[in-house]
Design a protein around this motif. Sequence first.
Motif, PDB file in Angstrom:
ATOM      1  N   SER A  30       0.862  -1.042  -0.066  1.00 30.67           N
ATOM      2  CA  SER A  30       0.109   0.114   0.084  1.00 30.67           C
ATOM      3  C   SER A  30       1.183   1.044  -0.149  1.00 30.67           C
ATOM      4  O   SER A  30       0.473   1.909  -0.253  1.00 30.67           O
ATOM      5  N   SER A  31       2.168   1.127   0.466  1.00 33.62           N
ATOM      6  CA  SER A  31       2.586   2.247   0.457  1.00 33.62           C
ATOM      7  C   SER A  31       3.294   2.378  -0.901  1.00 33.62           C
ATOM      8  O   SER A  31       4.419   3.607  -1.154  1.00 33.62           O
ATOM      9  N   TRP A  53       0.050   5.886  -4.018  1.00 31.78           N
ATOM     10  CA  TRP A  53      -0.554   4.375  -3.554  1.00 31.78           C
ATOM     11  C   TRP A  53      -1.719   4.347  -2.976  1.00 31.78           C
ATOM     12  O   TRP A  53      -2.120   3.771  -2.282  1.00 31.78           O
ATOM     13  N   ILE A  54      -2.507   5.904  -2.722  1.00 32.09           N
ATOM     14  CA  ILE A  54      -3.757   5.210  -1.998  1.00 32.09           C
ATOM     15  C   ILE A  54      -4.923   5.409  -2.860  1.00 32.09           C
ATOM     16  O   ILE A  54      -6.134   5.113  -3.256  1.00 32.09           O
ATOM     17  N   ARG A  72      -6.709  -0.131  -7.524  1.00 34.80           N
ATOM     18  CA  ARG A  72      -5.963  -0.447  -7.210  1.00 34.80           C
ATOM     19  C   ARG A  72      -6.818  -1.564  -5.579  1.00 34.80           C
ATOM     20  O   ARG A  72      -7.586  -0.103  -5.089  1.00 34.80           O
ATOM     21  N   ASN A  74      -5.928  -2.703  -1.701  1.00 39.99           N
ATOM     22  CA  ASN A  74      -4.375  -2.874  -1.006  1.00 39.99           C
ATOM     23  C   ASN A  74      -4.550  -3.350   0.509  1.00 39.99           C
ATOM     24  O   ASN A  74      -4.125  -3.911   0.336  1.00 39.99           O
ATOM     25  N   ASN A  77      -3.729  -6.699  -1.891  1.00 40.78           N
ATOM     26  CA  ASN A  77      -2.366  -6.379  -3.121  1.00 40.78           C
ATOM     27  C   ASN A  77      -2.796  -6.800  -4.202  1.00 40.78           C
ATOM     28  O   ASN A  77      -1.876  -7.119  -4.532  1.00 40.78           O
TER      29      ASN A  77
END
Length: 128
Positions: A30-31, A53-54, A72, A74, A77
């Motif tokens: 997530s980073s 990332w967010i 995405r 998170n 993953n």
Amino acid sequence: QVQLVESGGGLVQAGGSLRLSCAASGRTFSSYAMAWFRQAPGKEREFVATISWIGDSTYYRDSVKGRFTISRDNAKNTVYLQMNSLKPEDTAVYYCAAARFLVYSGRAYYNPLSYDYWGQGTQVTVSS
């Protein structure tokens, strides 16, 4: 360390759709900013789309805008690339990439060297 595994490629007729997935290992997924690139035979690897990332920022190359969507999850993953209205010129090996630090200015995200980890790719073939 992040390991990336792409899936979802295949053969599709022009006008059809495919959804690519990229599963990432590691607790820090997530980073990372994530992106999709592609490489056609005899051509350089080119940027397709990226997501922060967010997930609040996305960018696309002009030729796929309005047809492709990057997203995405998170919690899973996983990053996705939904590809609609596919064209023969979309035929390529599609790669997933992760960047620990990515600046969304000056189009640094277009440069493959901005990314730290890569998957092995999945083939997408669009027939006319």
